[in-house]
Design a protein around this motif. Structure first.
Motif, mmCIF file in Angstrom:
data_model
loop_
_atom_site.group_PDB
_atom_site.id
_atom_site.type_symbol
_atom_site.label_atom_id
_atom_site.label_comp_id
_atom_site.label_asym_id
_atom_site.label_seq_id
_atom_site.Cartn_x
_atom_site.Cartn_y
_atom_site.Cartn_z
ATOM 1 N N LEU A 151 0.831 -1.198 0.000
ATOM 2 C CA LEU A 151 0.000 0.000 0.000
ATOM 3 C C LEU A 151 0.870 1.254 0.000
ATOM 4 C CD1 LEU A 151 -2.687 -1.082 2.620
ATOM 5 C CD2 LEU A 151 -3.144 -0.630 0.200
ATOM 6 N N ILE A 152 1.955 1.212 0.754
ATOM 7 C CA ILE A 152 2.894 2.337 0.767
ATOM 8 C C ILE A 152 3.665 2.397 -0.541
ATOM 9 C CG2 ILE A 152 4.888 3.346 1.939
ATOM 10 C CD1 ILE A 152 3.908 1.874 4.498
ATOM 11 N N ARG A 153 4.114 1.250 -1.011
ATOM 12 C CA ARG A 153 4.910 1.195 -2.240
ATOM 13 C C ARG A 153 4.100 1.640 -3.454
ATOM 14 N NH1 ARG A 153 10.165 1.774 -3.549
ATOM 15 N NH2 ARG A 153 10.838 0.373 -5.198
ATOM 16 N N ALA A 154 2.780 1.498 -3.396
ATOM 17 C CA ALA A 154 1.931 1.975 -4.491
ATOM 18 C C ALA A 154 2.117 3.468 -4.723
ATOM 19 C CB ALA A 154 0.462 1.660 -4.198
ATOM 20 N N LEU B 245 -5.329 2.337 9.160
ATOM 21 C CA LEU B 245 -6.046 1.308 9.903
ATOM 22 C C LEU B 245 -5.141 0.120 10.202
ATOM 23 C CD1 LEU B 245 -8.583 0.159 11.165
ATOM 24 C CD2 LEU B 245 -9.365 -0.512 8.881
ATOM 25 N N LEU B 246 -4.355 -0.305 9.233
ATOM 26 C CA LEU B 246 -3.465 -1.440 9.443
ATOM 27 C C LEU B 246 -2.397 -1.128 10.490
ATOM 28 C CD1 LEU B 246 -3.005 -2.639 5.758
ATOM 29 C CD2 LEU B 246 -4.120 -3.919 7.601
ATOM 30 N N ALA B 247 -1.885 0.091 10.480
ATOM 31 C CA ALA B 247 -0.845 0.455 11.446
ATOM 32 C C ALA B 247 -1.381 0.430 12.868
ATOM 33 C CB ALA B 247 -0.279 1.831 11.109
ATOM 34 N N LEU C 7 2.812 9.572 8.286
ATOM 35 C CA LEU C 7 3.496 10.038 9.493
ATOM 36 C C LEU C 7 2.890 9.416 10.753
ATOM 37 C CD1 LEU C 7 3.901 13.864 8.718
ATOM 38 C CD2 LEU C 7 5.498 12.006 8.214
ATOM 39 N N GLU C 8 1.571 9.341 10.799
ATOM 40 C CA GLU C 8 0.909 8.768 11.969
ATOM 41 C C GLU C 8 1.188 7.278 12.090
ATOM 42 O OE1 GLU C 8 -1.499 8.252 15.383
ATOM 43 O OE2 GLU C 8 -0.373 9.916 14.529
ATOM 44 N N ALA C 9 1.240 6.584 10.956
ATOM 45 C CA ALA C 9 1.580 5.157 10.990
ATOM 46 C C ALA C 9 2.965 4.972 11.590
ATOM 47 C CB ALA C 9 1.510 4.573 9.588
ATOM 48 N N TYR C 10 3.916 5.788 11.151
ATOM 49 C CA TYR C 10 5.274 5.686 11.698
ATOM 50 C C TYR C 10 5.295 6.078 13.168
ATOM 51 C CZ TYR C 10 10.130 6.475 12.750
ATOM 52 O OH TYR C 10 11.355 6.418 13.359
ATOM 53 N N ARG C 11 4.605 7.143 13.528
ATOM 54 C CA ARG C 11 4.595 7.584 14.926
ATOM 55 C C ARG C 11 4.112 6.483 15.843
ATOM 56 N NH1 ARG C 11 1.736 8.455 18.874
ATOM 57 N NH2 ARG C 11 -0.119 7.768 17.756
ATOM 58 N N GLN C 12 3.141 5.732 15.384
ATOM 59 C CA GLN C 12 2.521 4.728 16.249
ATOM 60 C C GLN C 12 3.350 3.453 16.382
ATOM 61 O OE1 GLN C 12 -1.555 4.833 17.178
ATOM 62 N NE2 GLN C 12 -1.867 2.968 16.007
ATOM 63 N N VAL C 13 3.968 3.000 15.295
ATOM 64 C CA VAL C 13 4.752 1.761 15.352
ATOM 65 C C VAL C 13 6.085 1.947 14.619
ATOM 66 C CG1 VAL C 13 3.011 -0.002 15.765
ATOM 67 C CG2 VAL C 13 3.260 0.927 13.474
ATOM 68 N N PRO C 14 6.960 2.788 15.122
ATOM 69 C CA PRO C 14 8.233 3.026 14.418
ATOM 70 C C PRO C 14 9.058 1.763 14.231
ATOM 71 C CG PRO C 14 8.284 3.951 16.643
ATOM 72 C CD PRO C 14 6.874 3.584 16.356
ATOM 73 N N SER C 15 9.006 0.853 15.197
ATOM 74 C CA SER C 15 9.810 -0.369 15.087
ATOM 75 C C SER C 15 9.435 -1.181 13.864
ATOM 76 C CB SER C 15 9.647 -1.220 16.347
ATOM 77 O OG SER C 15 8.282 -1.591 16.527
ATOM 78 N N ALA D 37 -5.237 18.724 -1.320
ATOM 79 C CA ALA D 37 -6.207 18.131 -0.386
ATOM 80 C C ALA D 37 -5.870 16.689 -0.045
ATOM 81 C CB ALA D 37 -7.616 18.233 -0.976
ATOM 82 N N THR D 38 -5.629 15.873 -1.065
ATOM 83 C CA THR D 38 -5.373 14.456 -0.802
ATOM 84 C C THR D 38 -3.915 14.176 -0.474
ATOM 85 O OG1 THR D 38 -5.245 14.144 -3.211
ATOM 86 C CG2 THR D 38 -7.317 13.574 -2.120
ATOM 87 N N THR D 39 -3.010 15.003 -0.964
ATOM 88 C CA THR D 39 -1.601 14.818 -0.612
ATOM 89 C C THR D 39 -1.384 15.025 0.883
ATOM 90 O OG1 THR D 39 -0.814 15.452 -2.813
ATOM 91 C CG2 THR D 39 0.739 15.663 -1.004
ATOM 92 N N THR D 40 -2.007 16.045 1.460
ATOM 93 C CA THR D 40 -1.850 16.300 2.890
ATOM 94 C C THR D 40 -2.406 15.143 3.713
ATOM 95 O OG1 THR D 40 -3.898 17.610 2.816
ATOM 96 C CG2 THR D 40 -1.817 18.807 2.723
ATOM 97 N N ILE D 41 -3.579 14.647 3.340
ATOM 98 C CA ILE D 41 -4.189 13.531 4.068
ATOM 99 C C ILE D 41 -3.301 12.291 3.989
ATOM 100 C CG2 ILE D 41 -6.166 11.960 4.109
ATOM 101 C CD1 ILE D 41 -6.742 14.823 5.121
ATOM 102 N N THR D 42 -2.747 12.050 2.805
ATOM 103 C CA THR D 42 -1.898 10.879 2.605
ATOM 104 C C THR D 42 -0.635 10.972 3.446
ATOM 105 O OG1 THR D 42 -2.764 10.598 0.365
ATOM 106 C CG2 THR D 42 -0.649 9.541 0.869
#
Length: 571
Positions: free
Chosen positions: A124-127, A560-562, A196-204, A186-191
């Motif tokens: 999903l990220i690599r897309a 959601l996955l993060a 960033l939030e995914a990384y913040r939550q589970v950096p490991s 609009a969508t770039t900011t949301i993306t």
């Protein structure tokens, strides 16, 4: 006339005429599951459409052993003829491959494994890499190879106090928003915010080798943050010297079915927007906190850009959009329009709330908190999307554990209760009852809101049972739906194939990890059936209103996955 639905005619049995070129299409497999699978401790449900018995057999595909599970006969209806019943097999925690059987019916195979979603999260990220604009793409994993495209973006479409009409400003880079070649703040900011939030939550998780592409395995900066930089650097180019931010870049006409390097149009930069400027400010302020651990100079640059954007907003107290009808002749509006009618689009307060929250947390300047408290009312708390992004800032304020924000916790739990109630009333426990453009994104975002509420309650030793509904949104998106179809390309034994994507449609190139918009009862393309709620879908490349990918769709599922990964790794 024969019509090829979904690239696999055999998997659909009900084709009823609907308009001149649309059909109601429902899988002939009556037992549907999350085709990727479930973590060991997750709530696990399969669904049986028109269940005929009160027992169903689970098969261990490695040993051949079987086990009976009860079927809860529900009265939730897909339509007048079909009900959806539930098979709860949560007590099964043994790692392995399984499938259900009822008579001659066999479900899709699925796994039980705690890391079952990792390959999906990575793709999903690599897309997003495959959506990059202005650079050469060489993806060893998919074989996608294309030259730089739209490297001359772009020309000012309409003169303002800072630029003349047709003046060239360097806005090269960024991501193509969807299946065409537009680029939107609009969508770039949301993306970016979701990355960033995914990384913040589970950096490991994102520091692990599994989440670094082959060519980047020696980099100290996790790939998820490298990809976020692509959007951040483009956003910086979209900011005007007074702090305001231009809305989008596109041609004046919708591009033809071709690769982006073949698009001959001149590309224009369209007018500033206070809502987009606020989203920009929020994203840059959030980014400054995340990147400070890696590059303090970069982090300061982002924060300064956010502060300049707020300066413009402070001088522009009411929503402002430099817009004319012709601005949308070749690109999406991403503002209030005939398709997007939410009341949140009539104001930019929700956008400002996100900006104020992130600026306060990044600067510790009390003025931002004061303005936030003056503007905030619970009506602005809803799922996080470009139409209303306030939730991300609210969530970050809650996490700051300041006593001044305890009321936000109650508002979050109240909104989560509303979405849980929707899930309880819907087939497949879908926590979204508005099947409009981007309904799959909305389901993912509802799952994320429910997860955040549950995560917060869990941290306070309260018992919230919303995790099961977060899981249900994943299940729905990955195959537990009326179509027995994963809505993410290349994931699941039966996944969507014929996405509306000009590059793929022109070349046949393989694009895995792309989440499509999903059921849309308005079906604006005139291909999918209209007015059928979650049945208003068809896997057809011409049906752009249901089968187009967008970067913020992927971002919602990444988010959601993060949060789900973090929850089950912490248990």
């Amino acid at each position: 006339m024969s019509i090829k639905w979904g690239g696999c005619v055999w998997c659909f049995c009900l084709l009823l005429p609907f308009d001149h070129y649309a059909s109601e299409v429902v899988s002939d497999v009556d037992i549907v599951v999350n085709q990727l699978g479930y973590p060991r401790l997750a709530k696990k449900r399969a669904y049986w459409i028109n269940a005929s018995t009160t027992q169903v057999k689970l098969i261990d595909m490695e040993t051949g052993r079987t086990k009976q599970f009860p079927v809860k006969i529900n009265r939730l209806r897909l339509d007048q003829k079909r009900t959806v019943s539930t098979v709860d097999f949560s007590r099964l925690t043994q790692v392995g491959w399984y499938r259900f059987q009822a008579g001659k019916q066999l479900s899709a195979p699925f796994q039980i494994n705690d890391d079952v979603y990792n390959p999906l999260l990575y793709r999903l990220i690599r897309a997003l890499y495959l959506q990059r604009s202005g650079v050469e793409i060489e993806d060893r994993e998919t074989g996608v190879s294309r030259p730089p495209s739209h490297i001359h973006d772009g020309l000012i479409y309409r003169a303002d106090s800072f630029h003349m009409k047709n003046e060239w400003v360097d806005v090269n880079g960024g991501w193509y928003d969807a299946g065409d070649f537009g680029k939107y703040v609009a969508t770039t900011t949301i993306t970016i915010a979701h990355l960033l939030e995914a990384y913040r939550q589970v950096p490991s998780l994102f520091h692990s080798v599994a989440f670094q592409p082959e060519e980047l395995k020696k980099s100290q900066l996790p790939y998820v943050l490298q990809e976020a930089r692509i959007g951040l650097h483009w956003l910086e180019k979209m900011q005007r010297s007074d702090g305001a931010v231009y809305r989008k870049v596109s041609g004046q006409h919708w591009p033809k079915v071709t690769g982006p390097w073949n698009d001959p149009q001149l590309r224009y930069i369209y007018g500033v927007s206070s809502a987009d400027t606020a989203k920009f400010a929020a994203t840059m302020a959030f980014a400054s906190r995340i990147y400070a651990a890696f590059d303090t100079t970069e982090a300061k640059r982002y924060l300064n850009a956010a502060i300049r954007a707020w300066g413009y907003l402070a001088r522009t107290p009411k929503q402002f959009i430099d817009w004319k009808k012709e601005d949308d002749s070749g690109s999406g509006a991403y503002m209030s329009n005939v398709h997007d009618t939410e009341t949140s689009l009539l104001t930019d307060v929700d956008d400002r709330l996100w900006a104020l929250a992130e600026l306060y947390l990044a600067t510790k300047n009390e003025q931002y908190k004061t303005i936030f408290l003056a503007l905030y009312t619970p009506e602005y708390l809803d799922i996080f999307e470009w139409k209303n992004p306030a939730l991300m800032g609210i969530w970050h304020l809650i996490l700051s554990k300041k006593k001044a924000f305890t009321f936000l916790q109650n508002d979050l739990h109240a909104k989560a209760a509303e979405y849980a109630q929707i899930a309880q009333s819907q087939p497949f426990f879908v926590a979204n009852d508005r099947f409009i453009w981007g309904s799959n994104k909305m389901a993912a975002e509802a799952g994320l809101l429910l997860a955040w509420s549950s995560q917060l309650a869990q941290s306070l030793n309260h018992s919230f049972k919303y995790w099961q509904y977060s899981q249900s949104q994943l299940d729905y998106l990955l195959g537990a739906n009326a179509f027995n179809l994963s809505f993410v390309t290349g994931f699941g034994s039966l996944s969507v194939k014929h996405i509306h994507h000009l590059y793929q449609n022109a070349s046949g190139v393989n694009l895995p990890g792309f989440l499509v918009g999903g059921p849309n009862e308005h079906a604006q393309a005139g291909i999918a059936p209209k007015g059928l709620g979650m049945l208003s879908y068809v896997d057809n490349e011409k049906s752009y209103a249901v089968n187009e990918f967008a970067i913020d769709y992927n971002a919602s599922l990444i988010g959601l996955l993060a949060v789900y990964y973090a929850a089950f790794k912490e248990r």
